[in-house]
Design an enzyme around this catalytic site. Structure first.
Site, mmCIF file in Angstrom:
data_model
loop_
_atom_site.group_PDB
_atom_site.id
_atom_site.type_symbol
_atom_site.label_atom_id
_atom_site.label_comp_id
_atom_site.label_asym_id
_atom_site.label_seq_id
_atom_site.Cartn_x
_atom_site.Cartn_y
_atom_site.Cartn_z
ATOM 1 N N HIS A 161 0.468 4.494 0.505
ATOM 2 C CA HIS A 161 0.487 5.667 1.389
ATOM 3 C C HIS A 161 0.962 5.236 2.748
ATOM 4 C CE1 HIS A 161 -3.208 4.595 4.181
ATOM 5 N NE2 HIS A 161 -3.309 3.597 3.383
ATOM 6 N N CYS A 221 -12.070 0.603 23.485
ATOM 7 C CA CYS A 221 -12.969 1.817 23.331
ATOM 8 C C CYS A 221 -12.611 2.853 22.275
ATOM 9 C CB CYS A 221 -12.502 2.751 24.706
ATOM 10 S SG CYS A 221 -10.591 2.800 25.183
ATOM 11 N N SER A 257 0.857 -1.333 0.148
ATOM 12 C CA SER A 257 -0.028 0.126 0.031
ATOM 13 C C SER A 257 0.845 1.218 -0.200
ATOM 14 C CB SER A 257 -0.773 0.007 1.303
ATOM 15 O OG SER A 257 -1.464 1.233 1.473
#
Lengths: 462, 462
Positions: free
Chosen positions: B196, B320, B194
């Protein structure tokens, strides 16, 4: 150097370039992250989605960005078909859709689904009634382009959408060619488009799915773009795409009038100055910037090459310019001539003077290519002194436009009422020999199987 | 403002920016077209492919560009599985692969295939022998990342590749995190990456498939990129991606040494200055720029927020911070603490002074968050005067890190040898209560079903 192939890709709009540069600095981070660079990227993404949704005429949460118009179509068709799998596995589409639709349909058939291809008229448009008749109780999805990418003809989207609504079938509209010019008529359930057609960068398509449309994304699950488009968002390009859509829409009304007049000029001057030419597509219900014509006895690749030498960039649906050596499926579905095919699609801002120069150059280039191929001179051959009963021309192994040239050369050697049989194995002959008959007022009797290729039988009428 | 999340996305490399700007002017046209703009685009595409292939260590015709690392993985796995369908429908992969691999595996299972997830050790690495044992006669494909994206641990790719070769199974290596640092060890059959992640733009992934590897592209047919990646090529971005890969590789050796030292410094200083912390991942066999640690009694989202307020951008695998409220599958597979998790991944060029400042700020921030959550002060509570026989703590409906905090608060109220039972329905408890026991030298007895959530039983050892 006039570039006349906006329907393939438009040069980047200045607004897109500006937006891209700004977004490269501000929008390179992951918009799913909580830190400031991520929040900035998220803001840019949200703003781009709102701008694109406004241009499309939908809610922002109905629209996702994909990596191209093609992937938008693939994802849209697969998701809609799967979402309505319980209704049935039938897909309806026109015969002149973009290859991304046709390839999706082929994949659907290979997986056990069924498809109906709705035919088009000689202008390339579907008949709404015929489209309506293709809808069945088990039709999961209908697809119709807003306008054709090769000949510019607008499809009766509103009428077909009404019939789809009546039948309870969602309609996917491929708006790749038209979205820069204006919104699609109401009534669609899914809509796809491609940014580099409206002056945005490559790498951005869009897929809108109306709330209430059953949709089940296919392929591996993804966290981004509502699970409808996998992979990290191509954010700077998305920002540029949305900015340029807004910009071209602002200029669309005035530019459409101007380009429409230029295309009208091309349509009439080409028909007037180039002998044995067929200007195809609907002259009125069409995209403002696109016109297609085909020239008898001309090799498309050579014609493109000669125009390129004179600095005109156009494209072609001729078989010789395709990797599969078959003519464009659009021209085939329309039943029009494919040899010597030229598509001119003007980018916004095209100078009238460039169009004029093209129209000055074109007739000479066509004549030159014809001469090189030994094409018959139009309608000027003296009547043959001793008409033969009938003739067979062997054009086996010869490529377009040779089979048609050979036919034209001998047609006046047979008596009126007698036939010429052309043996040919080039795919283009199947389309171009009937088209030649239509153009020259001869009778196309039909195609017969032969040891190699096919035998195309033509009766001389005059 | 120090950005420490290069593993999510790296800012655009200056060389990429320059190449992108040049290619926007020269490479916007369709590389499949015959006219000059198309030929120019084709030349750029060919050059980019050659440069990328050289960096990958393959032939240019073995490499295609995709729209992201994720789509490269999806296309690579689907194509390889289909190409070897006759051999079988079994897929092997490690438990700590990127979500694109796990989602592909889930889709494969949903379609009737079978998968084996090879476990990892506490550092996050697979054991080559265990991986080899997962290979079966009907294994169509094996997947292994070159290095883990969350903890930086390098996988034994060469050893696993040798075992795959022995078994005649193609190996797909997801090199997303490592390709900018150097080539993948030999032996792979498919490789994905990838752009990026190495300072290229978003919108570009790459998929290399070695000649001789059976491969059958899935989804609708496509004309571009050898039929392996649908849609119009994202050319300016591809050019920029290839240019920046070459540029970062040129700088990789020196930069790796520098960042490796900075990460070593983070690893030791964090362990030293932050009480109750677990620095995870292999300290030696790892990516040069990435380190992950977890802090007991800390809420990951609050920690990230506080670090962001102090201008440090990091990411987290805590439950979370995830949309599904489950801890990272990587930390789960490793069996390490997930609460208060922080991943620091340094982009090339990171200043040592920024790292120092981070290390100065971090202990105070962690202490502050702990105080806010009423966490027990580490190892300083006086022995409880009257030890109870055993206790039940009700943490139902409470989110990470509360269940662990409640456990820590009462452990010294029971006698040595007695148990504390924590009732909890937060997913993170399943991982974090055993991890807490491991860190604090208590015995994790096990998990029992309960009316709501689960009952986690812990025996006090000291």
């Amino acid at each position: 150097m006039p570039y006349f192939d906006a329907a393939s890709a438009a040069p980047l709009h200045p607004v897109a370039r500006q937006a891209l540069l700004a977004a490269l600095d501000e929008g390179w981070a992951d918009p799913a992250r909580l830190y400031r660079e991520g929040r900035r990227a998220r803001l840019l993404l949200d703003a781009a989605r709102e701008a694109a949704a406004e241009a499309v005429g939908c809610r922002p949460d109905e629209l996702v960005f994909t990596s191209s118009g093609t992937t938008a179509v693939h994802a849209g068709i697969a998701g809609a078909l799967s979402g309505r799998r319980r209704v049935g596995r039938h897909l309806a589409h026109s015969a002149v859709e973009h290859s991304s639709v046709l390839h999706s349909a082929a994949a659907h058939e290979a997986a056990g689904g069924s498809c109906t291809e709705v035919p088009v008229d000689r202008f390339g448009a579907v008949d709404p009634a015929a489209y309506g008749a293709a809808l069945r109780a088990d039709t999961a999805l209908a697809c119709l382009q807003s306008a054709n990418h090769e000949v510019g003809t607008e499809q009766p989207v509103a009428e077909v959408a009404a019939l789809c609504a009546q039948a309870g079938v969602p309609l996917l509209v491929d708006a790749a060619q038209s979205l820069g010019w204006g919104p699609v008529p109401a009534g669609w359930s899914l809509l796809t488009a491609s940014a580099h057609k409206w002056g945005g960068p490559a790498g951005v398509g869009l897929l809108a799915v109306r709330k209430g449309t059953r949709f089940s994304p296919q392929g591996p699950a993804g966290e981004r773009e509502s699970g409808r488009s996998p992979g990290f968002e191509n954010l700077p390009a998305i920002v540029a795409a949305a900015a340029s859509l807004r910009a071209v829409r602002g200029e669309a009304a005035a530019e459409a009038v101007r380009l429409r007049a230029l295309v009208d000029r091309i349509r009439s001057v080409v028909a007037e100055r180039v002998p044995d030419v067929e200007v195809v597509g609907d002259p009125v219900r069409r995209l403002p910037h696109l016109v297609t014509f085909s020239c008898l006895y001309v090799d498309g690749e050579t014609l493109l090459h000669e125009l390129d030498r004179r600095e005109f960039s156009v494209s072609s649906g001729s078989s010789c310019t395709s990797s599969t050596l078959t003519p464009s499926h659009v021209l085939r579905a329309m039943g029009v001539l494919s040899e010597g095919n030229v598509r001119v699609s003007l980018p916004p801002g095209t100078a009238g003077a460039d169009v004029d120069r093209f129209l000055e150059v074109l007739p000479g280039v066509v004549a030159e290519v014809r001469e090189r191929f030994g094409a018959p001179v139009s309608a000027s051959a003296p009547p043959s002194p001793a008409p033969a009963a009938s003739l067979v021309v062997d054009a086996l192994g010869r490529r377009c436009p040779i089979p048609v040239i050979e036919l034209a050369k001998v047609i006046e050697e047979v008596a009126v009422g007698a036939t010429v049989t052309v043996l040919a194995d080039d795919e283009a002959a199947r389309l171009d020999i009937p088209a030649w008959c239509e153009m020259r007022g001869q009778e196309y009797v039909g195609e017969e199987p032969a040891d190699r290729g096919s035998a195309y039988v033509v009766r001389r009428l005059g």
